[in-house]
Design a protein around this motif. Structure first.
Motif, PDB file in Angstrom:
ATOM      1  N   SER A  41      13.682 -12.385   8.015  1.00 14.35           N
ATOM      2  CA  SER A  41      14.099 -13.767   7.763  1.00 14.35           C
ATOM      3  C   SER A  41      13.183 -14.700   8.533  1.00 14.35           C
ATOM      4  O   SER A  41      12.381 -14.260   9.359  1.00 14.35           O
ATOM      5  N   THR A  47      15.089 -22.433   8.840  1.00 16.81           N
ATOM      6  CA  THR A  47      15.438 -22.848   7.475  1.00 16.81           C
ATOM      7  C   THR A  47      16.241 -24.155   7.519  1.00 16.81           C
ATOM      8  O   THR A  47      15.985 -25.072   6.737  1.00 16.81           O
ATOM      9  N   GLU A  74       9.756 -17.758   6.273  1.00 18.54           N
ATOM     10  CA  GLU A  74       9.584 -16.301   6.228  1.00 18.54           C
ATOM     11  C   GLU A  74       8.103 -15.908   6.241  1.00 18.54           C
ATOM     12  O   GLU A  74       7.743 -14.821   6.664  1.00 18.54           O
ATOM     13  N   ARG A 150      21.145 -19.187   0.640  1.00 15.42           N
ATOM     14  CA  ARG A 150      21.234 -18.941   2.078  1.00 15.42           C
ATOM     15  C   ARG A 150      21.667 -17.498   2.339  1.00 15.42           C
ATOM     16  O   ARG A 150      22.536 -16.957   1.666  1.00 15.42           O
ATOM     17  N   GLY A 151      21.040 -16.908   3.313  1.00  9.92           N
ATOM     18  CA  GLY A 151      21.336 -15.507   3.637  1.00  9.92           C
ATOM     19  C   GLY A 151      20.645 -14.532   2.687  1.00  9.92           C
ATOM     20  O   GLY A 151      20.913 -13.330   2.713  1.00  9.92           O
ATOM     21  N   SER A 153      17.845 -13.060   2.489  1.00  7.31           N
ATOM     22  CA  SER A 153      16.996 -11.943   2.927  1.00  7.31           C
ATOM     23  C   SER A 153      17.742 -10.614   2.841  1.00  7.31           C
ATOM     24  O   SER A 153      17.125  -9.563   2.630  1.00  7.31           O
TER      25      SER A 153
HETATM   26  N1  ASP Z   1      16.117 -17.879   6.117  1.00  7.89           N
HETATM   27  C1  ASP Z   1      17.102 -17.900   5.067  1.00  7.89           C
HETATM   28  C2  ASP Z   1      18.387 -18.582   5.548  1.00  7.89           C
HETATM   29  O1  ASP Z   1      18.449 -19.028   6.677  1.00  7.89           O
HETATM   30  C3  ASP Z   1      17.387 -16.544   4.515  1.00  7.89           C
HETATM   31  C4  ASP Z   1      18.041 -15.569   5.469  1.00  7.89           C
HETATM   32  O2  ASP Z   1      18.045 -15.766   6.681  1.00  7.89           O
HETATM   33  O3  ASP Z   1      18.544 -14.556   4.994  1.00  7.89           O
HETATM   34  O4  ASP Z   1      19.308 -18.714   4.795  1.00  7.89           O
END
Ligand code: ASP
Ligand code: ADP
Ligand code: MG
Length: 408
Positions: A41, A47, A74, A150-151, A153
Protein backbone atom coordinates in the motif's frame (compact mmCIF):
# COMPACT_ATOMS: atom_id res chain seq x y z
CA UNK A 1 8.82 -24.55 -2.34
CA UNK A 2 5.64 -22.53 -2.15
CA UNK A 3 4.41 -19.49 -4.04
CA UNK A 4 3.31 -16.91 -1.51
CA UNK A 5 1.63 -13.57 -2.07
CA UNK A 6 2.16 -11.13 0.79
CA UNK A 7 0.43 -7.78 1.18
CA UNK A 8 1.70 -5.07 3.51
CA UNK A 9 -0.63 -2.23 4.53
CA UNK A 10 0.09 1.47 4.96
CA UNK A 11 1.21 1.38 8.58
CA UNK A 12 3.57 -1.51 7.81
CA UNK A 13 5.39 0.61 5.20
CA UNK A 14 4.87 3.95 6.99
CA UNK A 15 8.54 4.95 7.18
CA UNK A 16 11.90 4.06 5.66
CA UNK A 17 12.69 1.98 8.74
CA UNK A 18 9.42 0.07 8.40
CA UNK A 19 10.03 -0.58 4.70
CA UNK A 20 13.37 -2.10 5.69
CA UNK A 21 11.58 -4.17 8.31
CA UNK A 22 9.23 -5.51 5.62
CA UNK A 23 12.21 -6.25 3.37
CA UNK A 24 13.83 -8.27 6.17
CA UNK A 25 10.66 -10.33 6.57
CA UNK A 26 10.37 -10.92 2.84
CA UNK A 27 14.04 -11.88 2.69
CA UNK A 28 13.52 -14.46 5.45
CA UNK A 29 10.65 -16.11 3.54
CA UNK A 30 12.75 -16.07 0.39
CA UNK A 31 15.69 -17.64 2.23
CA UNK A 32 13.41 -20.56 3.14
CA UNK A 33 13.16 -21.25 -0.57
CA UNK A 34 9.73 -19.76 -1.34
CA UNK A 35 8.76 -17.66 -4.34
CA UNK A 36 7.38 -14.29 -3.32
CA UNK A 37 5.06 -11.72 -4.83
CA UNK A 38 4.70 -8.74 -2.51
CA UNK A 39 1.92 -6.17 -2.77
CA UNK A 40 2.29 -2.88 -0.90
CA UNK A 41 0.00 0.00 0.00
CA UNK A 42 0.96 3.65 0.07
CA UNK A 43 2.64 4.90 3.26
CA UNK A 44 0.15 5.47 6.09
CA UNK A 45 -1.78 8.70 5.59
CA UNK A 46 -0.52 9.27 2.04
CA UNK A 47 -3.74 8.38 0.21
CA UNK A 48 -5.73 10.67 2.54
CA UNK A 49 -3.20 13.44 1.99
CA UNK A 50 -3.47 13.14 -1.78
CA UNK A 51 -7.27 13.14 -1.74
CA UNK A 52 -7.33 16.23 0.49
CA UNK A 53 -4.87 17.97 -1.79
CA UNK A 54 -7.02 17.22 -4.84
CA UNK A 55 -10.08 18.62 -3.04
CA UNK A 56 -8.27 21.87 -2.35
CA UNK A 57 -8.04 22.35 -6.10
CA UNK A 58 -11.34 20.84 -7.22
CA UNK A 59 -13.99 20.30 -4.49
CA UNK A 60 -15.35 17.20 -6.26
CA UNK A 61 -12.22 15.89 -7.98
CA UNK A 62 -12.61 14.47 -11.46
CA UNK A 63 -12.48 10.69 -10.88
CA UNK A 64 -10.07 9.97 -13.72
CA UNK A 65 -7.62 12.61 -12.55
CA UNK A 66 -8.02 11.58 -8.92
CA UNK A 67 -6.95 8.05 -9.86
CA UNK A 68 -3.89 9.38 -11.67
CA UNK A 69 -3.02 11.19 -8.48
CA UNK A 70 -3.75 8.71 -5.68
CA UNK A 71 -2.06 5.84 -7.51
CA UNK A 72 1.27 7.62 -6.97
CA UNK A 73 1.27 6.66 -3.27
CA UNK A 74 1.83 3.00 -4.10
CA UNK A 75 4.37 3.82 -6.81
CA UNK A 76 6.64 5.26 -4.11
CA UNK A 77 6.46 2.26 -1.78
CA UNK A 78 7.05 -0.42 -4.44
CA UNK A 79 10.29 1.24 -5.48
CA UNK A 80 11.37 1.72 -1.85
CA UNK A 81 10.73 -1.92 -1.03
CA UNK A 82 12.58 -3.13 -4.13
CA UNK A 83 15.54 -0.92 -3.16
CA UNK A 84 15.50 -2.19 0.43
CA UNK A 85 15.52 -5.79 -0.83
CA UNK A 86 18.38 -5.13 -3.24
CA UNK A 87 20.28 -3.50 -0.43
CA UNK A 88 20.04 -6.83 1.41
CA UNK A 89 21.29 -8.71 -1.61
CA UNK A 90 17.84 -10.00 -2.63
CA UNK A 91 16.90 -9.76 -6.29
CA UNK A 92 13.74 -7.68 -6.66
CA UNK A 93 11.77 -5.83 -9.30
CA UNK A 94 8.81 -3.47 -8.80
CA UNK A 95 5.78 -2.95 -11.03
CA UNK A 96 2.82 -0.59 -11.17
CA UNK A 97 -0.62 -2.00 -11.93
CA UNK A 98 -0.38 -0.72 -15.49
CA UNK A 99 2.96 -2.39 -16.12
CA UNK A 100 1.46 -5.76 -15.13
CA UNK A 101 -1.68 -5.05 -17.12
CA UNK A 102 -3.95 -5.46 -14.13
CA UNK A 103 -6.97 -4.81 -16.30
CA UNK A 104 -10.02 -3.28 -14.63
CA UNK A 105 -13.35 -1.84 -15.71
CA UNK A 106 -13.58 1.95 -16.05
CA UNK A 107 -15.35 2.71 -12.76
CA UNK A 108 -12.74 5.21 -11.60
CA UNK A 109 -12.07 5.23 -7.81
CA UNK A 110 -13.91 1.90 -7.39
CA UNK A 111 -12.83 -0.21 -10.35
CA UNK A 112 -13.09 -3.98 -10.45
CA UNK A 113 -10.28 -6.22 -11.67
CA UNK A 114 -11.12 -8.06 -14.88
CA UNK A 115 -7.88 -9.89 -15.60
CA UNK A 116 -4.17 -9.98 -14.78
CA UNK A 117 -1.34 -10.80 -17.15
CA UNK A 118 0.88 -13.03 -15.01
CA UNK A 119 3.49 -13.83 -17.67
CA UNK A 120 5.90 -11.13 -16.54
CA UNK A 121 5.57 -12.14 -12.89
CA UNK A 122 6.24 -15.78 -13.77
CA UNK A 123 9.34 -14.80 -15.72
CA UNK A 124 10.73 -12.78 -12.83
CA UNK A 125 9.96 -15.51 -10.31
CA UNK A 126 11.78 -18.00 -12.51
CA UNK A 127 14.63 -15.48 -12.56
CA UNK A 128 14.81 -15.75 -8.74
CA UNK A 129 13.34 -12.27 -8.23
CA UNK A 130 10.94 -11.06 -5.59
CA UNK A 131 8.16 -9.33 -7.54
CA UNK A 132 6.90 -6.18 -5.85
CA UNK A 133 3.48 -4.95 -7.03
CA UNK A 134 1.65 -1.69 -6.39
CA UNK A 135 -1.64 -2.39 -4.64
CA UNK A 136 -4.94 -0.59 -5.22
CA UNK A 137 -4.41 0.18 -8.92
CA UNK A 138 -4.92 -1.07 -12.42
CA UNK A 139 -5.63 0.20 -15.92
CA UNK A 140 -8.76 0.09 -18.03
CA UNK A 141 -8.95 -0.97 -21.68
CA UNK A 142 -7.88 2.47 -22.81
CA UNK A 143 -4.80 2.33 -20.61
CA UNK A 144 -6.15 4.91 -18.15
CA UNK A 145 -5.08 4.45 -14.54
CA UNK A 146 -7.86 3.21 -12.23
CA UNK A 147 -8.01 2.51 -8.50
CA UNK A 148 -9.94 -0.18 -6.66
CA UNK A 149 -11.55 1.73 -3.77
CA UNK A 150 -10.21 2.39 -0.29
CA UNK A 151 -8.41 -0.60 1.15
CA UNK A 152 -8.04 -1.98 -2.38
CA UNK A 153 -4.51 -3.31 -1.93
CA UNK A 154 -6.04 -6.30 -0.14
CA UNK A 155 -7.93 -7.05 -3.35
CA UNK A 156 -4.79 -6.71 -5.47
CA UNK A 157 -3.12 -9.25 -3.18
CA UNK A 158 -5.94 -11.77 -3.39
CA UNK A 159 -6.42 -11.29 -7.15
CA UNK A 160 -2.72 -11.97 -7.75
CA UNK A 161 -2.85 -15.02 -5.49
CA UNK A 162 -5.87 -16.31 -7.44
CA UNK A 163 -4.30 -15.60 -10.84
CA UNK A 164 -1.02 -17.27 -9.87
CA UNK A 165 -2.61 -20.16 -7.98
CA UNK A 166 -0.54 -19.15 -4.93
CA UNK A 167 -0.30 -21.48 -1.96
CA UNK A 168 -1.29 -18.72 0.45
CA UNK A 169 -2.18 -15.04 0.48
CA UNK A 170 -0.86 -13.35 3.62
CA UNK A 171 -2.27 -9.94 4.57
CA UNK A 172 0.18 -8.21 6.93
CA UNK A 173 -1.23 -5.33 8.93
CA UNK A 174 -0.98 -3.50 12.26
CA UNK A 175 -3.01 -6.08 14.20
CA UNK A 176 -2.14 -9.76 14.41
CA UNK A 177 -5.36 -11.04 12.89
CA UNK A 178 -9.11 -10.67 12.78
CA UNK A 179 -10.53 -9.91 16.20
CA UNK A 180 -13.99 -10.40 17.71
CA UNK A 181 -14.38 -6.65 17.16
CA UNK A 182 -12.08 -3.71 16.40
CA UNK A 183 -9.47 -3.85 19.19
CA UNK A 184 -9.19 -0.05 18.99
CA UNK A 185 -12.73 0.21 20.36
CA UNK A 186 -12.76 -2.81 22.66
CA UNK A 187 -9.32 -3.58 24.11
CA UNK A 188 -10.69 -6.89 25.47
CA UNK A 189 -11.37 -8.12 21.92
CA UNK A 190 -9.92 -11.54 21.20
CA UNK A 191 -8.05 -12.72 18.11
CA UNK A 192 -9.89 -15.42 16.19
CA UNK A 193 -7.75 -18.37 15.09
CA UNK A 194 -10.13 -18.94 12.22
CA UNK A 195 -13.19 -17.27 10.76
CA UNK A 196 -15.31 -18.57 7.88
CA UNK A 197 -15.41 -16.74 4.55
CA UNK A 198 -19.10 -16.11 5.02
CA UNK A 199 -18.59 -14.50 8.41
CA UNK A 200 -15.62 -12.48 7.18
CA UNK A 201 -17.71 -11.28 4.26
CA UNK A 202 -20.42 -10.10 6.64
CA UNK A 203 -17.90 -8.51 9.03
CA UNK A 204 -16.19 -6.67 6.16
CA UNK A 205 -19.44 -5.50 4.58
CA UNK A 206 -20.80 -4.40 7.96
CA UNK A 207 -17.83 -2.18 8.70
CA UNK A 208 -14.80 -4.21 9.86
CA UNK A 209 -12.26 -2.70 7.51
CA UNK A 210 -9.44 -5.06 8.36
CA UNK A 211 -10.02 -6.63 4.91
CA UNK A 212 -11.59 -4.91 1.92
CA UNK A 213 -14.85 -6.72 1.16
CA UNK A 214 -13.93 -7.44 -2.46
CA UNK A 215 -10.78 -9.22 -1.36
CA UNK A 216 -12.88 -11.58 0.75
CA UNK A 217 -15.35 -12.14 -2.11
CA UNK A 218 -12.50 -12.99 -4.47
CA UNK A 219 -10.77 -15.27 -2.00
CA UNK A 220 -14.04 -17.14 -1.44
CA UNK A 221 -14.75 -17.42 -5.14
CA UNK A 222 -11.30 -18.69 -6.11
CA UNK A 223 -10.69 -20.57 -2.85
CA UNK A 224 -7.52 -18.62 -2.07
CA UNK A 225 -6.12 -19.58 1.34
CA UNK A 226 -6.16 -16.23 3.11
CA UNK A 227 -4.46 -15.29 6.39
CA UNK A 228 -4.32 -11.98 8.28
CA UNK A 229 -1.08 -11.43 10.22
CA UNK A 230 0.89 -8.72 12.00
CA UNK A 231 3.87 -7.15 10.28
CA UNK A 232 5.25 -6.15 13.68
CA UNK A 233 4.95 -9.42 15.60
CA UNK A 234 6.76 -12.62 14.79
CA UNK A 235 5.05 -15.22 16.92
CA UNK A 236 1.35 -14.93 16.18
CA UNK A 237 -0.06 -17.23 13.52
CA UNK A 238 -2.77 -14.66 12.78
CA UNK A 239 -6.24 -15.58 11.56
CA UNK A 240 -6.97 -18.06 8.81
CA UNK A 241 -10.11 -17.50 6.76
CA UNK A 242 -11.67 -20.94 6.33
CA UNK A 243 -14.58 -22.67 4.66
CA UNK A 244 -17.44 -23.61 6.91
CA UNK A 245 -17.11 -27.32 6.28
CA UNK A 246 -13.55 -27.16 7.67
CA UNK A 247 -14.66 -25.62 10.96
CA UNK A 248 -14.35 -27.61 14.14
CA UNK A 249 -17.32 -28.61 16.25
CA UNK A 250 -16.76 -26.09 19.03
CA UNK A 251 -17.30 -23.16 16.70
CA UNK A 252 -18.72 -20.32 18.78
CA UNK A 253 -22.26 -19.17 18.07
CA UNK A 254 -21.18 -15.56 17.59
CA UNK A 255 -17.85 -14.71 15.98
CA UNK A 256 -17.82 -10.97 16.15
CA UNK A 257 -19.38 -7.54 16.37
CA UNK A 258 -19.02 -5.12 13.46
CA UNK A 259 -19.96 -1.46 13.37
CA UNK A 260 -20.26 1.28 10.83
CA UNK A 261 -20.70 5.02 11.09
CA UNK A 262 -20.88 5.54 7.34
CA UNK A 263 -24.64 5.44 6.94
CA UNK A 264 -27.56 7.84 7.06
CA UNK A 265 -31.26 7.16 7.47
CA UNK A 266 -34.14 8.59 5.44
CA UNK A 267 -37.86 8.23 6.26
CA UNK A 268 -40.73 9.17 3.97
CA UNK A 269 -43.78 9.88 6.08
CA UNK A 270 -47.39 9.21 5.21
CA UNK A 271 -46.81 7.24 2.04
CA UNK A 272 -50.00 6.01 0.35
CA UNK A 273 -49.81 2.23 0.68
CA UNK A 274 -50.37 0.90 -2.84
CA UNK A 275 -48.55 -1.41 -5.27
CA UNK A 276 -45.48 0.08 -6.92
CA UNK A 277 -44.76 2.62 -4.22
CA UNK A 278 -41.43 1.12 -3.10
CA UNK A 279 -40.27 1.18 -6.70
CA UNK A 280 -41.36 4.79 -7.15
CA UNK A 281 -39.31 5.77 -4.11
CA UNK A 282 -36.23 3.63 -4.64
CA UNK A 283 -36.12 3.68 -8.46
CA UNK A 284 -34.62 7.18 -8.74
CA UNK A 285 -32.15 6.36 -5.94
CA UNK A 286 -30.91 3.28 -7.78
CA UNK A 287 -30.79 5.17 -11.09
CA UNK A 288 -28.47 7.69 -9.43
CA UNK A 289 -26.13 4.81 -8.53
CA UNK A 290 -26.77 5.18 -4.80
CA UNK A 291 -26.68 1.92 -2.85
CA UNK A 292 -29.56 1.36 -0.47
CA UNK A 293 -28.83 -0.80 2.53
CA UNK A 294 -31.61 -1.44 5.05
CA UNK A 295 -35.24 -0.95 4.05
CA UNK A 296 -38.18 -0.89 6.47
CA UNK A 297 -41.83 -0.34 5.61
CA UNK A 298 -44.20 0.05 8.54
CA UNK A 299 -47.63 -1.55 8.84
CA UNK A 300 -50.10 0.88 7.29
CA UNK A 301 -52.86 2.76 9.07
CA UNK A 302 -55.73 4.25 7.10
CA UNK A 303 -53.91 3.48 3.86
CA UNK A 304 -50.77 5.39 4.87
CA UNK A 305 -47.41 4.04 5.91
CA UNK A 306 -43.87 5.24 6.71
CA UNK A 307 -41.03 4.01 4.53
CA UNK A 308 -37.42 4.14 5.78
CA UNK A 309 -34.09 3.17 4.33
CA UNK A 310 -30.38 3.79 4.83
CA UNK A 311 -27.75 4.99 2.35
CA UNK A 312 -24.07 5.78 2.56
CA UNK A 313 -23.57 8.98 4.54
CA UNK A 314 -21.80 10.60 1.60
CA UNK A 315 -24.98 10.13 -0.47
CA UNK A 316 -27.36 11.50 2.19
CA UNK A 317 -27.91 15.03 0.85
CA UNK A 318 -28.13 13.83 -2.74
CA UNK A 319 -30.77 11.29 -1.65
CA UNK A 320 -32.88 13.96 0.07
CA UNK A 321 -32.71 16.08 -3.09
CA UNK A 322 -33.75 13.16 -5.29
CA UNK A 323 -36.73 12.46 -3.04
CA UNK A 324 -38.21 15.97 -3.17
CA UNK A 325 -40.06 15.49 -6.49
CA UNK A 326 -40.94 11.88 -5.58
CA UNK A 327 -42.63 12.94 -2.34
CA UNK A 328 -44.72 15.49 -4.23
CA UNK A 329 -45.59 13.03 -6.95
CA UNK A 330 -46.76 10.22 -4.64
CA UNK A 331 -48.43 12.74 -2.30
CA UNK A 332 -46.54 11.62 0.80
CA UNK A 333 -46.54 13.81 3.91
CA UNK A 334 -42.84 14.61 3.88
CA UNK A 335 -39.28 13.36 4.34
CA UNK A 336 -37.16 13.30 7.43
CA UNK A 337 -33.84 11.72 8.20
CA UNK A 338 -30.51 11.99 9.90
CA UNK A 339 -26.91 11.17 9.37
CA UNK A 340 -26.01 10.79 13.03
CA UNK A 341 -26.72 7.10 13.11
CA UNK A 342 -24.57 4.00 13.41
CA UNK A 343 -25.11 0.39 12.51
CA UNK A 344 -23.97 -2.30 14.92
CA UNK A 345 -24.05 -5.93 13.79
CA UNK A 346 -23.70 -9.28 15.52
CA UNK A 347 -22.22 -11.93 13.18
CA UNK A 348 -21.90 -15.69 13.48
CA UNK A 349 -22.66 -18.82 11.47
CA UNK A 350 -23.79 -20.45 14.72
CA UNK A 351 -26.92 -18.29 14.59
CA UNK A 352 -28.34 -20.73 12.09
CA UNK A 353 -28.70 -23.38 14.76
CA UNK A 354 -29.24 -21.22 17.85
CA UNK A 355 -32.47 -19.43 18.64
CA UNK A 356 -32.65 -16.39 20.88
CA UNK A 357 -29.60 -14.47 19.63
CA UNK A 358 -31.75 -11.55 18.49
CA UNK A 359 -33.62 -11.32 21.76
CA UNK A 360 -30.33 -11.43 23.73
CA UNK A 361 -29.01 -8.58 21.61
CA UNK A 362 -32.17 -6.51 22.09
CA UNK A 363 -32.18 -7.17 25.85
CA UNK A 364 -28.55 -6.06 26.09
CA UNK A 365 -29.30 -2.77 24.36
CA UNK A 366 -32.46 -2.24 26.44
CA UNK A 367 -30.43 -2.67 29.63
CA UNK A 368 -28.11 0.09 28.43
CA UNK A 369 -31.10 2.30 27.60
CA UNK A 370 -30.23 2.37 23.90
CA UNK A 371 -33.14 2.91 21.53
CA UNK A 372 -33.23 0.76 18.39
CA UNK A 373 -34.23 2.67 15.25
CA UNK A 374 -34.06 -0.10 12.64
CA UNK A 375 -33.37 -3.82 12.57
CA UNK A 376 -32.40 -6.14 9.76
CA UNK A 377 -31.41 -9.77 9.91
CA UNK A 378 -30.02 -12.50 7.71
CA UNK A 379 -29.21 -16.11 8.49
CA UNK A 380 -25.89 -15.24 10.09
CA UNK A 381 -26.20 -11.62 11.22
CA UNK A 382 -28.39 -9.16 13.08
CA UNK A 383 -27.89 -5.46 12.30
CA UNK A 384 -29.27 -2.69 14.45
CA UNK A 385 -29.36 1.03 13.68
CA UNK A 386 -28.96 3.30 16.70
CA UNK A 387 -28.00 6.88 17.50
CA UNK A 388 -24.32 7.33 16.68
CA UNK A 389 -23.46 8.58 20.15
CA UNK A 390 -24.26 5.18 21.67
CA UNK A 391 -22.27 3.16 19.17
CA UNK A 392 -19.21 2.37 21.27
CA UNK A 393 -21.36 1.59 24.31
CA UNK A 394 -23.47 -0.79 22.24
CA UNK A 395 -20.42 -2.55 20.77
CA UNK A 396 -18.86 -3.03 24.22
CA UNK A 397 -22.11 -4.22 25.78
CA UNK A 398 -22.83 -6.74 23.00
CA UNK A 399 -19.23 -7.94 22.96
CA UNK A 400 -19.51 -8.68 26.67
CA UNK A 401 -23.03 -10.12 26.54
CA UNK A 402 -21.99 -12.70 23.95
CA UNK A 403 -18.89 -13.67 25.94
CA UNK A 404 -16.40 -12.61 23.30
CA UNK A 405 -13.69 -11.18 25.59
CA UNK A 406 -10.36 -12.78 26.20
CA UNK A 407 -10.47 -15.37 28.95
CA UNK A 408 -8.89 -13.81 32.04
N1 ASP B 1 -3.65 3.21 -0.22
C1 ASP B 1 -5.02 2.82 -0.44
C2 ASP B 1 -5.91 3.32 0.70
O1 ASP B 1 -5.43 3.97 1.61
C3 ASP B 1 -5.18 1.35 -0.64
C4 ASP B 1 -4.85 0.48 0.55
O2 ASP B 1 -4.20 0.92 1.50
O3 ASP B 1 -5.22 -0.69 0.53
O4 ASP B 1 -7.09 3.11 0.67
P1 ADP C 1 -3.78 -1.73 6.53
O1 ADP C 1 -3.31 -0.32 6.39
O2 ADP C 1 -2.70 -2.67 6.94
O3 ADP C 1 -4.55 -2.21 5.35
P2 ADP C 1 -6.26 -1.27 7.95
O4 ADP C 1 -6.30 -0.04 8.77
O5 ADP C 1 -6.92 -1.25 6.62
O6 ADP C 1 -4.76 -1.73 7.80
O7 ADP C 1 -6.87 -2.51 8.77
C1 ADP C 1 -6.38 -2.81 10.06
C2 ADP C 1 -7.25 -2.15 11.12
O8 ADP C 1 -8.56 -2.70 11.04
C3 ADP C 1 -6.83 -2.43 12.53
O9 ADP C 1 -5.87 -1.49 12.98
C4 ADP C 1 -8.14 -2.32 13.33
O10 ADP C 1 -8.26 -1.10 14.00
C5 ADP C 1 -9.22 -2.38 12.25
N1 ADP C 1 -10.25 -3.39 12.53
C6 ADP C 1 -11.58 -3.19 12.44
N2 ADP C 1 -12.25 -4.27 12.79
C7 ADP C 1 -11.34 -5.22 13.09
C8 ADP C 1 -11.42 -6.58 13.52
N3 ADP C 1 -12.59 -7.20 13.70
N4 ADP C 1 -10.27 -7.26 13.73
C9 ADP C 1 -9.08 -6.66 13.54
N5 ADP C 1 -8.93 -5.38 13.15
C10 ADP C 1 -10.05 -4.67 12.92
MG1 MG D 1 -6.54 -1.93 4.70
Amino acid sequence: MSLIVQKYGGTSVGSAERVKNVARRVARWKAKGHQLVVVVSAMAGETNRLIALAREVQPHPDPRELDVMVSTGEQVTIALLAMALMDMGVRARSYTGGQLRILTDSAHTKARIVSIDESRIRRDLADDCVVVVAGFQGVNEKGDITTLGRGGSDTTGVALAAALGADECQIYTDVDGVYTTDPRIVPEARRLKTITFEEMLEMASLGSKVLQIRSVELAGKYRVPLRVLSSFEEESEGTLITFEEDQNMEQATISGIAFNRDEAKVTILGVPDRPGIAYQILGPIGDANIDVDMIVQNVSHDGLTDFSFTVNRADYHKTLKLLEPVVKHIKARGVEGGDKIAKVSVVGVGMRSHAGIASSAFRTLAEEGINIEMISTSEIKISIVINEKYMELAVRALHKAFGLEQPT
